[in-house]
Design an enzyme around this catalytic site. Structure first.
Site, PDB file in Angstrom:
ATOM      1  N   CYS A  86       0.842  -1.202   0.000  1.00  0.00           N
ATOM      2  CA  CYS A  86       0.000   0.000   0.000  1.00  0.00           C
ATOM      3  C   CYS A  86       0.881   1.258   0.000  1.00  0.00           C
ATOM      4  CB  CYS A  86      -0.973  -0.061   1.171  1.00  0.00           C
ATOM      5  SG  CYS A  86      -2.382   1.028   0.975  1.00  0.00           S
ATOM      6  N   HIS A 196      -3.543  -5.766   0.890  1.00  0.00           N
ATOM      7  CA  HIS A 196      -2.969  -6.021   2.214  1.00  0.00           C
ATOM      8  C   HIS A 196      -3.035  -7.504   2.584  1.00  0.00           C
ATOM      9  CE1 HIS A 196      -2.519  -1.850   3.657  1.00  0.00           C
ATOM     10  NE2 HIS A 196      -3.578  -1.578   2.919  1.00  0.00           N
ATOM     11  N   GLU A 198      -1.377  -8.923   4.778  1.00  0.00           N
ATOM     12  CA  GLU A 198      -1.206  -9.044   6.238  1.00  0.00           C
ATOM     13  C   GLU A 198      -2.547  -8.963   6.965  1.00  0.00           C
ATOM     14  OE1 GLU A 198      -0.661  -6.373   4.471  1.00  0.00           O
ATOM     15  OE2 GLU A 198      -0.829  -4.504   5.609  1.00  0.00           O
TER      16      GLU A 198
END
Lengths: 221, 79
Positions: A86, A196, A198
């Protein structure tokens, strides 16, 4: 494999990233403040998401000129692995470590949703253990994720297989050219992506499909 | 000494903000707008120096920070 996350003023996805790295690697993760000029002895350097410097000037532009970025560029040139998610992806393009630029979403809206990603390249350590052509769920949350590269650069990165991930099945959320969601440098040791991974690594996230990328990185770096 | 840097998007780079502004101007009743491109202006105040040297400095500033030359052009004006 040891990893470090770099913290910038305005980073806000750093803790998610540290948690994911720690959970999947089973090892503590070093943190490095942006004013540092050297990096700890780690194999993977991660630039997290957020709004460094309030997105002033251009997203990631000021962070990309932070003192620590000299060491990041040096590490990348030596073949150490660098990943930006990002805002981290925006920094890597602004720093010249990745081709292209990330512009305002074509819709002009901030998008916070789940997309589908297609793994387009499995020739890098980040993706080697992933399944080529597989489509997986992944969240996105950004305002400036519209990937752009001029025709010549685009041809080059496509020919070199530098497109790591594409938005699949009509889920391109931002107008990115060729549905590009993530790219690597020519050597394949620097990866940037808008989504993302994560944020899809534990049951409470509603899925585990983000794990494969980290598992691949840990297995192959 | 003062200088002005104007940063604009390169031709061929999509400018959704310019498009939205164009649409809004149309909605206000302005006619005959063939296109709107949004850019940025930086007004710099510099210690006095030779204009040519200043221009060279500012060019370096543009290349290193003020513009992203992947997508943007810049123009320098010494005022």
């Amino acid at each position: 494999m040891k990893s470090a996350v770099i913290l910038f003023p305005g980073s806000n996805r750093d803790r998610d990233m540290i948690k994911a790295l720690e959970m999947i690697s089973g090892k503590p993760v070093a943190t490095v403040w942006h004013t540092e000029t050297s990096l700890p002895d780690v194999d993977l350097i991660v630039l997290p998401g957020g709004f460094s410097y309030g997105d002033y000037l251009r997203s990631g532009a000021i962070a990309a000129r932070s003192p620590i970025m000299g060491a990041v560029k040096e590490a990348a040139a030596q073949g150490r692995h660098v990943m930006g998610v990002c805002n981290g992806f925006q920094m890597l393009t602004e720093a010249g470590l990745l081709p292209g630029a990330l512009m305002r979403n074509a819709s002009l809206h901030f998008v916070c949703k789940e997309v589908k990603l297609l793994t387009a390249n499995t020739n890098t350590a980040f993706t080697r253990s992933m399944e080529k052509g597989a489509v997986w769920r992944c969240p996105v949350a950004h305002h400036d994720g519209n990937y752009f590269a001029d025709a010549e650069t685009l041809k080059k990165i496509e020919d070199n297989g530098q497109v790591a991930f594409r938005y699949a099945e009509g889920t391109n959320p931002n107008g990115s050219i060729n549905d590009i969601a993530g790219v690597t440098n020519e050597a394949g040791n620097v990866l940037g992506m808008m989504p993302h991974p994560e944020n899809l690594v534990e049951d409470l996230h509603g899925g585990l499909q983000g794990r494969a990328l980290f598992e691949s990185a840990f297995a192959n770096i | 000494m003062k200088a002005r840097v104007t940063v604009t998007l390169k031709n061929g780079v999509l400018d959704p903000q310019g498009k939205a502004i164009e649409g809004s101007l149309g909605a206000l009743g302005f006619e005959g707008i063939a296109g709107v491109r949004q850019g940025k202006v930086f007004d710099l105040e510099l210690s006095d120096r030779d204009a040519e040297a200043a221009k060279a400095d500012i060019e370096a500033m543009c290349e290193k920070l003020l513009a992203n030359t992947v997508i943007e052009n810049y123009a320098i004006e010494i005022l």
